[in-house]
Design a protein around this motif. Structure first.
Motif, PDB file in Angstrom:
ATOM      1  N   LEU A 181      28.209  67.444  39.260  1.00 49.30           N
ATOM      2  CA  LEU A 181      27.109  66.577  38.845  1.00 49.30           C
ATOM      3  C   LEU A 181      26.469  67.040  37.545  1.00 49.30           C
ATOM      4  CD1 LEU A 181      25.331  65.815  42.254  1.00 49.30           C
ATOM      5  CD2 LEU A 181      26.897  64.364  40.959  1.00 49.30           C
ATOM      6  N   SER A 182      26.443  68.362  37.327  1.00 48.75           N
ATOM      7  CA  SER A 182      25.835  68.867  36.094  1.00 48.75           C
ATOM      8  C   SER A 182      26.649  68.483  34.867  1.00 48.75           C
ATOM      9  CB  SER A 182      25.691  70.397  36.158  1.00 48.75           C
ATOM     10  OG  SER A 182      26.958  71.013  36.304  1.00 48.75           O
ATOM     11  N   THR A 183      27.879  68.026  35.087  1.00 55.40           N
ATOM     12  CA  THR A 183      28.711  67.556  33.974  1.00 55.40           C
ATOM     13  C   THR A 183      28.750  66.036  33.911  1.00 55.40           C
ATOM     14  OG1 THR A 183      30.112  69.528  34.080  1.00 55.40           O
ATOM     15  CG2 THR A 183      31.019  67.599  32.962  1.00 55.40           C
ATOM     16  N   THR A 198      29.192  67.756  44.315  1.00 51.64           N
ATOM     17  CA  THR A 198      27.968  68.398  43.817  1.00 51.64           C
ATOM     18  C   THR A 198      28.214  69.332  42.643  1.00 51.64           C
ATOM     19  OG1 THR A 198      26.937  68.231  46.001  1.00 51.64           O
ATOM     20  CG2 THR A 198      25.988  69.813  44.461  1.00 51.64           C
ATOM     21  N   LEU A 230      23.293  67.407  28.349  1.00 48.43           N
ATOM     22  CA  LEU A 230      21.930  66.950  28.607  1.00 48.43           C
ATOM     23  C   LEU A 230      20.912  67.858  27.924  1.00 48.43           C
ATOM     24  CD1 LEU A 230      20.790  64.576  30.122  1.00 48.43           C
ATOM     25  CD2 LEU A 230      20.554  65.997  32.149  1.00 48.43           C
ATOM     26  N   ILE A 271      26.693  63.624  35.213  1.00 51.32           N
ATOM     27  CA  ILE A 271      25.440  62.928  34.904  1.00 51.32           C
ATOM     28  C   ILE A 271      25.088  63.055  33.420  1.00 51.32           C
ATOM     29  CG2 ILE A 271      22.949  62.878  35.341  1.00 51.32           C
ATOM     30  CD1 ILE A 271      23.526  63.551  38.235  1.00 51.32           C
ATOM     31  N   PRO A 272      25.103  64.279  32.840  1.00 45.26           N
ATOM     32  CA  PRO A 272      24.851  64.364  31.391  1.00 45.26           C
ATOM     33  C   PRO A 272      25.859  63.585  30.560  1.00 45.26           C
ATOM     34  CG  PRO A 272      24.643  66.526  32.403  1.00 45.26           C
ATOM     35  CD  PRO A 272      25.213  65.618  33.443  1.00 45.26           C
ATOM     36  N   VAL A 290      24.231  72.836  40.572  1.00 46.68           N
ATOM     37  CA  VAL A 290      23.216  71.850  40.942  1.00 46.68           C
ATOM     38  C   VAL A 290      22.641  72.195  42.308  1.00 46.68           C
ATOM     39  CG1 VAL A 290      22.792  69.403  41.389  1.00 46.68           C
ATOM     40  CG2 VAL A 290      24.369  70.077  39.584  1.00 46.68           C
ATOM     41  N   LEU A 349      20.306  70.604  36.818  1.00 48.56           N
ATOM     42  CA  LEU A 349      21.095  69.737  35.946  1.00 48.56           C
ATOM     43  C   LEU A 349      21.148  70.277  34.525  1.00 48.56           C
ATOM     44  CD1 LEU A 349      19.910  66.264  37.265  1.00 48.56           C
ATOM     45  CD2 LEU A 349      22.158  67.297  37.567  1.00 48.56           C
ATOM     46  N   ILE A 350      20.198  71.115  34.165  1.00 49.10           N
ATOM     47  CA  ILE A 350      20.239  71.832  32.889  1.00 49.10           C
ATOM     48  C   ILE A 350      19.811  73.272  33.139  1.00 49.10           C
ATOM     49  CG2 ILE A 350      19.785  69.801  31.458  1.00 49.10           C
ATOM     50  CD1 ILE A 350      16.889  70.734  31.196  1.00 49.10           C
ATOM     51  N   GLY A 361      24.729  72.327  31.898  1.00 46.80           N
ATOM     52  CA  GLY A 361      24.347  70.958  31.545  1.00 46.80           C
ATOM     53  C   GLY A 361      24.161  70.807  30.052  1.00 46.80           C
ATOM     54  N   PHE A 368      14.657  68.213  35.503  1.00 47.54           N
ATOM     55  CA  PHE A 368      16.107  68.401  35.519  1.00 47.54           C
ATOM     56  C   PHE A 368      16.473  69.870  35.727  1.00 47.54           C
ATOM     57  CE2 PHE A 368      16.079  64.153  33.963  1.00 47.54           C
ATOM     58  CZ  PHE A 368      17.341  63.632  34.182  1.00 47.54           C
TER      59      PHE A 368
END
Length: 309
Positions: free
Chosen positions: A12-14, A9, A198, A16-17, A239, A233-234, A195, A228
């Motif tokens: 994920l902010s890294t 977890t 993103l 996914i973008p 996250v 996420l941003i 993020g 997001f």
């Protein structure tokens, strides 16, 4: 299967973008090639990237495939298909036999940094080459989250080294030091860098469509940004569902929704002819058609400038 989902977890902010930016990077390369006079199907390029990523993952690769950047520059140097093949052949033994580790132990890492900077400059130059001048502010503003992310990383890595020299080991750095940083808004820096990859996409898209007066598209991107941001996420360092009082995710979500509402109001005003019509630019033309359209557009702009003088 998902018993250890909590372990990934924080990343994920890294991840996914990064995955999204890699896909967009392929689109950018195709557009850059089109502006240089070479047309390649976007769908086929992205499909090839996806297949390459899947095959590489079967062999343990954690990296996503993307189209090689710098097509206009390579074309000017006379590079063709053999250039990419030669690159693949050159890197194959380096990767298979672990020669990279040997080279990095011999070559100082600081000597590699100028190459990375050069690649970044090439990417920016290619982007500006295919970007209308009116979009330059959006492009420059879109770089700021990356700058904020670099600043945050520099602060943490620099201060933490000194911090660990004076305190007991296993002490949480973020809780004991970053919470007491004063003199500037470190919390704002965290939000602006969260993020960052993103964020660059969202900020650039929103301001680009705002400049073009395409308010419905700007509103859609704002709503996506709100979604997001709500999940961190941003505009957030982590996250999750950010609804607590001290969380900033829901605050940014509300701000993006307010922007979307404002854009809808502008769209209404535009349909009432209170605001100028949106800028027009063909998005799906062949390289020859785009070159002709661009030539006519430049001539029209020159004529308008002469009339204004």
């Amino acid at each position: 299967m998902f018993s250890h989902i909590n372990e990934i977890t924080p990343y994920l902010s890294t991840t996914i973008p990064t995955a999204i930016s890699i896909a967009i990077g392929t689109i950018q390369c195709v557009e850059s090639a089109k502006r240089a006079g070479d047309f390649y199907p976007t769908r086929e390029a992205m499909f090839a990237d996806g297949i390459g990523t899947l095959i590489a993952s079967l062999f343990g690769s954690i990296l996503g495939m993307t189209t090689f950047i710098g097509h206009p520059a390579f074309k000017k140097m006379g590079a063709k298909q053999a250039y990419s093949i030669a690159n693949g052949i050159a890197f194959l033994p380096l990767c298979f036999f672990g020669i990279n580790a040997l080279l990095l132990s011999i070559i100082a890492i600081v000597s590699v940094n100028p190459i990375i900077i050069f690649i970044g400059l090439v990417i920016c130059a290619d982007t500006l080459a295919i970007t209308p001048k009116r979009h330059y502010p959006a492009f420059l503003l879109g770089l700021m989250p990356i700058v904020a992310d670099w600043t945050k990383g520099t602060i943490i890595s620099g201060v933490s080294d000194a911090y660990t020299s004076f305190v007991i080991n296993q002490t949480e750095f973020n809780r004991n030091v970053t919470a007491h940083i004063s003199g500037f808004s470190y919390r704002g820096l965290l939000n602006f860098s969260g993020g960052s990859l993103l964020q660059c996409i969202f900020i650039t898209a929103i301001f680009m469509y705002m400049i073009d007066r395409k308010f419905i598209r700007a509103a859609i991107w704002s709503l996506l940004a709100a979604f997001f941001a709500f999940f961190g996420l941003i505009n957030a360092p982590g996250v999750g569902v950010l609804t607590k009082k001290n969380d900033d995710g829901w605050r940014f979500a509300v701000a993006y929704i307010m922007m979307a509402v404002l854009f809808v109001c502008f769209e209404f005003a535009q349909r009432q002819h209170w605001v100028k019509h949106p800028e027009t630019e063909p998005d799906d033309l062949s390289s020859i058609e785009w070159a002709e359209w661009n030539r006519e557009k430049l001539l029209e702009d020159e004529n308008n400038d002469e009339e204004n003088v």
